[in-house]
Write a protein that holds these residues in place. Structure first.
Motif, PDB file in Angstrom:
ATOM      1  N   PRO A   1       0.775  -1.249   0.000  1.00 45.79           N
ATOM      2  CA  PRO A   1       0.000   0.000   0.000  1.00 45.79           C
ATOM      3  C   PRO A   1       0.806   1.298   0.000  1.00 45.79           C
ATOM      4  O   PRO A   1       0.259   2.362  -0.301  1.00 45.79           O
ATOM      5  CB  PRO A   1      -0.818  -0.104   1.296  1.00 45.79           C
ATOM      6  CG  PRO A   1      -0.040  -1.027   2.167  1.00 45.79           C
ATOM      7  CD  PRO A   1       0.636  -2.000   1.255  1.00 45.79           C
ATOM      8  N   PHE A   2       2.088   1.224   0.350  1.00 47.02           N
ATOM      9  CA  PHE A   2       2.889   2.452   0.440  1.00 47.02           C
ATOM     10  C   PHE A   2       3.949   2.502  -0.670  1.00 47.02           C
ATOM     11  O   PHE A   2       4.320   1.468  -1.229  1.00 47.02           O
ATOM     12  CB  PHE A   2       3.572   2.537   1.806  1.00 47.02           C
ATOM     13  CG  PHE A   2       2.602   2.493   2.961  1.00 47.02           C
ATOM     14  CD1 PHE A   2       1.711   3.533   3.180  1.00 47.02           C
ATOM     15  CD2 PHE A   2       2.571   1.396   3.831  1.00 47.02           C
ATOM     16  CE1 PHE A   2       0.808   3.490   4.251  1.00 47.02           C
ATOM     17  CE2 PHE A   2       1.675   1.346   4.893  1.00 47.02           C
ATOM     18  CZ  PHE A   2       0.788   2.392   5.102  1.00 47.02           C
ATOM     19  N   SER A   3       4.444   3.692  -0.932  1.00 47.79           N
ATOM     20  CA  SER A   3       5.474   3.811  -1.971  1.00 47.79           C
ATOM     21  C   SER A   3       6.827   3.296  -1.477  1.00 47.79           C
ATOM     22  O   SER A   3       7.691   2.939  -2.262  1.00 47.79           O
ATOM     23  CB  SER A   3       5.597   5.260  -2.448  1.00 47.79           C
ATOM     24  OG  SER A   3       5.896   6.109  -1.360  1.00 47.79           O
ATOM     25  N   ASP A   4       7.004   3.211  -0.145  1.00 47.51           N
ATOM     26  CA  ASP A   4       8.233   2.650   0.438  1.00 47.51           C
ATOM     27  C   ASP A   4       7.927   2.250   1.886  1.00 47.51           C
ATOM     28  O   ASP A   4       7.001   2.768   2.503  1.00 47.51           O
ATOM     29  CB  ASP A   4       9.360   3.703   0.401  1.00 47.51           C
ATOM     30  CG  ASP A   4      10.734   3.105   0.709  1.00 47.51           C
ATOM     31  OD1 ASP A   4      10.855   1.851   0.698  1.00 47.51           O
ATOM     32  OD2 ASP A   4      11.677   3.876   0.962  1.00 47.51           O
ATOM     33  N   GLY A   5       8.706   1.303   2.417  1.00 46.10           N
ATOM     34  CA  GLY A   5       8.546   0.900   3.817  1.00 46.10           C
ATOM     35  C   GLY A   5       7.582  -0.253   4.023  1.00 46.10           C
ATOM     36  O   GLY A   5       7.267  -0.608   5.164  1.00 46.10           O
ATOM     37  N   ASN A   6       7.107  -0.881   2.928  1.00 53.16           N
ATOM     38  CA  ASN A   6       6.114  -1.953   3.052  1.00 53.16           C
ATOM     39  C   ASN A   6       6.641  -3.176   3.797  1.00 53.16           C
ATOM     40  O   ASN A   6       5.941  -3.748   4.624  1.00 53.16           O
ATOM     41  CB  ASN A   6       5.615  -2.373   1.664  1.00 53.16           C
ATOM     42  CG  ASN A   6       4.853  -1.263   0.972  1.00 53.16           C
ATOM     43  OD1 ASN A   6       3.715  -0.988   1.286  1.00 53.16           O
ATOM     44  ND2 ASN A   6       5.505  -0.599   0.029  1.00 53.16           N
ATOM     45  N   GLY A   7       7.883  -3.577   3.487  1.00 48.95           N
ATOM     46  CA  GLY A   7       8.463  -4.746   4.154  1.00 48.95           C
ATOM     47  C   GLY A   7       8.565  -4.541   5.653  1.00 48.95           C
ATOM     48  O   GLY A   7       8.152  -5.390   6.452  1.00 48.95           O
ATOM     49  N   ARG A   8       9.080  -3.378   6.031  1.00 49.88           N
ATOM     50  CA  ARG A   8       9.262  -3.069   7.452  1.00 49.88           C
ATOM     51  C   ARG A   8       7.925  -3.017   8.196  1.00 49.88           C
ATOM     52  O   ARG A   8       7.796  -3.530   9.302  1.00 49.88           O
ATOM     53  CB  ARG A   8      10.012  -1.736   7.617  1.00 49.88           C
ATOM     54  CG  ARG A   8      11.522  -1.878   7.523  1.00 49.88           C
ATOM     55  CD  ARG A   8      12.206  -0.554   7.246  1.00 49.88           C
ATOM     56  NE  ARG A   8      12.127  -0.225   5.833  1.00 49.88           N
ATOM     57  CZ  ARG A   8      12.573   0.919   5.301  1.00 49.88           C
ATOM     58  NH1 ARG A   8      13.111   1.832   6.085  1.00 49.88           N
ATOM     59  NH2 ARG A   8      12.494   1.134   4.009  1.00 49.88           N
ATOM     60  N   ILE A   9       6.924  -2.384   7.567  1.00 48.14           N
ATOM     61  CA  ILE A   9       5.609  -2.285   8.225  1.00 48.14           C
ATOM     62  C   ILE A   9       4.928  -3.651   8.284  1.00 48.14           C
ATOM     63  O   ILE A   9       4.306  -4.001   9.297  1.00 48.14           O
ATOM     64  CB  ILE A   9       4.710  -1.248   7.507  1.00 48.14           C
ATOM     65  CG1 ILE A   9       5.199   0.161   7.797  1.00 48.14           C
ATOM     66  CG2 ILE A   9       3.244  -1.400   7.929  1.00 48.14           C
ATOM     67  CD1 ILE A   9       4.974   0.657   9.224  1.00 48.14           C
ATOM     68  N   GLY A  10       5.063  -4.455   7.220  1.00 48.39           N
ATOM     69  CA  GLY A  10       4.467  -5.799   7.221  1.00 48.39           C
ATOM     70  C   GLY A  10       5.013  -6.643   8.361  1.00 48.39           C
ATOM     71  O   GLY A  10       4.257  -7.320   9.077  1.00 48.39           O
ATOM     72  N   ARG A  11       6.331  -6.584   8.563  1.00 49.23           N
ATOM     73  CA  ARG A  11       6.956  -7.366   9.652  1.00 49.23           C
ATOM     74  C   ARG A  11       6.585  -6.799  11.014  1.00 49.23           C
ATOM     75  O   ARG A  11       6.310  -7.537  11.958  1.00 49.23           O
ATOM     76  CB  ARG A  11       8.480  -7.398   9.455  1.00 49.23           C
ATOM     77  CG  ARG A  11       8.902  -8.218   8.235  1.00 49.23           C
ATOM     78  CD  ARG A  11      10.407  -8.338   8.119  1.00 49.23           C
ATOM     79  NE  ARG A  11      11.086  -7.102   7.751  1.00 49.23           N
ATOM     80  CZ  ARG A  11      11.248  -6.653   6.511  1.00 49.23           C
ATOM     81  NH1 ARG A  11      10.731  -7.318   5.485  1.00 49.23           N
ATOM     82  NH2 ARG A  11      11.907  -5.530   6.259  1.00 49.23           N
ATOM     83  N   LEU A  12       6.574  -5.464  11.124  1.00 47.77           N
ATOM     84  CA  LEU A  12       6.172  -4.828  12.389  1.00 47.77           C
ATOM     85  C   LEU A  12       4.734  -5.222  12.734  1.00 47.77           C
ATOM     86  O   LEU A  12       4.444  -5.593  13.876  1.00 47.77           O
ATOM     87  CB  LEU A  12       6.272  -3.299  12.274  1.00 47.77           C
ATOM     88  CG  LEU A  12       5.608  -2.475  13.390  1.00 47.77           C
ATOM     89  CD1 LEU A  12       6.261  -2.736  14.742  1.00 47.77           C
ATOM     90  CD2 LEU A  12       5.641  -0.985  13.082  1.00 47.77           C
ATOM     91  N   TRP A  13       3.840  -5.179  11.729  1.00 45.39           N
ATOM     92  CA  TRP A  13       2.426  -5.422  12.047  1.00 45.39           C
ATOM     93  C   TRP A  13       2.165  -6.873  12.409  1.00 45.39           C
ATOM     94  O   TRP A  13       1.294  -7.159  13.231  1.00 45.39           O
ATOM     95  CB  TRP A  13       1.499  -4.941  10.926  1.00 45.39           C
ATOM     96  CG  TRP A  13       0.246  -4.389  11.540  1.00 45.39           C
ATOM     97  CD1 TRP A  13      -0.993  -4.955  11.573  1.00 45.39           C
ATOM     98  CD2 TRP A  13       0.138  -3.170  12.280  1.00 45.39           C
ATOM     99  NE1 TRP A  13      -1.869  -4.177  12.284  1.00 45.39           N
ATOM    100  CE2 TRP A  13      -1.195  -3.063  12.740  1.00 45.39           C
ATOM    101  CE3 TRP A  13       1.035  -2.149  12.620  1.00 45.39           C
ATOM    102  CZ2 TRP A  13      -1.647  -1.995  13.495  1.00 45.39           C
ATOM    103  CZ3 TRP A  13       0.590  -1.096  13.365  1.00 45.39           C
ATOM    104  CH2 TRP A  13      -0.738  -1.019  13.795  1.00 45.39           C
TER     105      TRP A  13
END
Length: 322
Positions: free
Chosen positions: A175-187
């Motif tokens: 959903p984001f232009s950057d940071g998807n991997g980090r947010i997916g793992r955080l969530w």
């Protein structure tokens, strides 16, 4: 579209891993490790931060991240330092995010990417392609994320599985232009923490980093199959490995004295009684993976405490006495 359910199958492997994780959780609950130990919590949080950042190509590492947390100046590019600061702040709030609130995930992205992206906290307005995968059109992202969170809130699936399914579906939507991997793992960690706070002690992201190629392959395989099953199996393996590893960490001296003997010492003790023991037997006795035992054996050899005489099949272990 309110009845949206992400596609996946419950395989015998998923059932087996879920049972093993539940058993490990029970053991951890009665372990001295789970008594509030700020040193251990900080150490594992640093491992988590280093792991999730390294997957994205930021190699500042545990030592520099520790220095940044302690308020010391470190060398690094502006972007590297901003990524570390963002990750520290985003993970600091791990226990306060509501796992089933989309606004909280947007807030986490804002915190994580604030110094890097002008669009931090907002869905992308551009098309993206990750490898062979062309992510959904930007105009679809908001509805897809709303549906995913509606499912997350209302589904009666086990939280362990929900965390893995969400992680895959989130990466698919991108959903984001950057940071998807980090947010997916955080969530995924946020969802697991809401199920049982013990999960916030586990540096699962650092285990994923150690299996980075398999991580991407599991995402790829799920996309090819049109369901998250391969990814669920992979992530459950990572969670199980991080639980097995944490039980055997070298806990700091401030912890009560009833802490189990360090695993390396235990291996020496077992080998002194059975020099022909196999790696698989050691793994079974100590309730860890073969891979963990192989790493421990390598450490013991490095420390000149153990050698192998003959082949793995027909040889035996020799303990080196100083």
């Amino acid at each position: 579209m309110n009845n949206y359910t992400p596609p996946y199958k419950i395989t015998s492997k998923i059932l087996k891993l879920s049972t093993q994780i539940s058993e490990e959780l029970t053991k951890l609950q009665f372990s001295s490790i789970t008594k509030v130990n700020p040193m251990l919590r900080k150490k594992n949080r640093i491992k988590t931060l280093a792991g999730t950042l390294e997957i994205e190509g930021n190699f500042l590492g545990e030592e520099k991240i520790t220095s940044i947390i302690d308020g010391k100046k470190v060398l690094g590019s502006v972007k590297e330092l901003a990524e570390v600061q963002g990750a520290i702040k985003a993970y600091d709030k791990l226990e306060s995010y509501r796992y089933d609130e989309l606004d909280d995930l947007l807030l986490a992205h804002k915190i994580l990417m604030d110094e890097i992206l002008t669009t931090a906290g907002s869905f992308r307005s551009v098309n993206v392609q990750v490898g062979e995968h062309i992510a959904p059109q930007p105009s679809m992202v908001s509805d897809l994320m709303t549906d995913l969170f509606t499912w997350l809130k209302n589904s009666d699936e086990h939280m362990l599985l929900k965390s893995c399914i969400f992680h895959y579906e989130f990466e698919f939507i991108h959903p984001f232009s950057d940071g998807n991997g980090r947010i997916g793992r955080l969530w995924q960690s946020v969802i697991l923490n809401s199920y049982n706070p013990l999960f916030s002690l586990l540096p699962t992201e650092s285990i994923v980093r150690d299996h980075q190629e398999e991580y991407y392959k599991a995402i790829e395989n799920s996309t090819e199959q049109g369901e998250s099953t391969p990814f669920i199996e992979f992530m459950l393996e990572m969670i199980l490995e991080s639980m097995q590893n944490i039980k055997n960490v070298n806990v700091p001296n401030s912890v009560p004295k009833n802490v189990p003997i360090k695993r390396l010492d235990k291996i020496i003790e077992i080998i002194s009684e059975n020099r022909a023991i196999t790696i698989a037997e050691l793994a079974s006795l100590l309730d860890v993976t073969d891979k963990t035992i192989k790493r421990d054996i390598a450490k013991l050899k490095e420390q000149h405490r153990l050698t192998r005489v003959g082949s793995l099949k027909s040889g035996h272990w020799e303990i080196v006495h100083e």
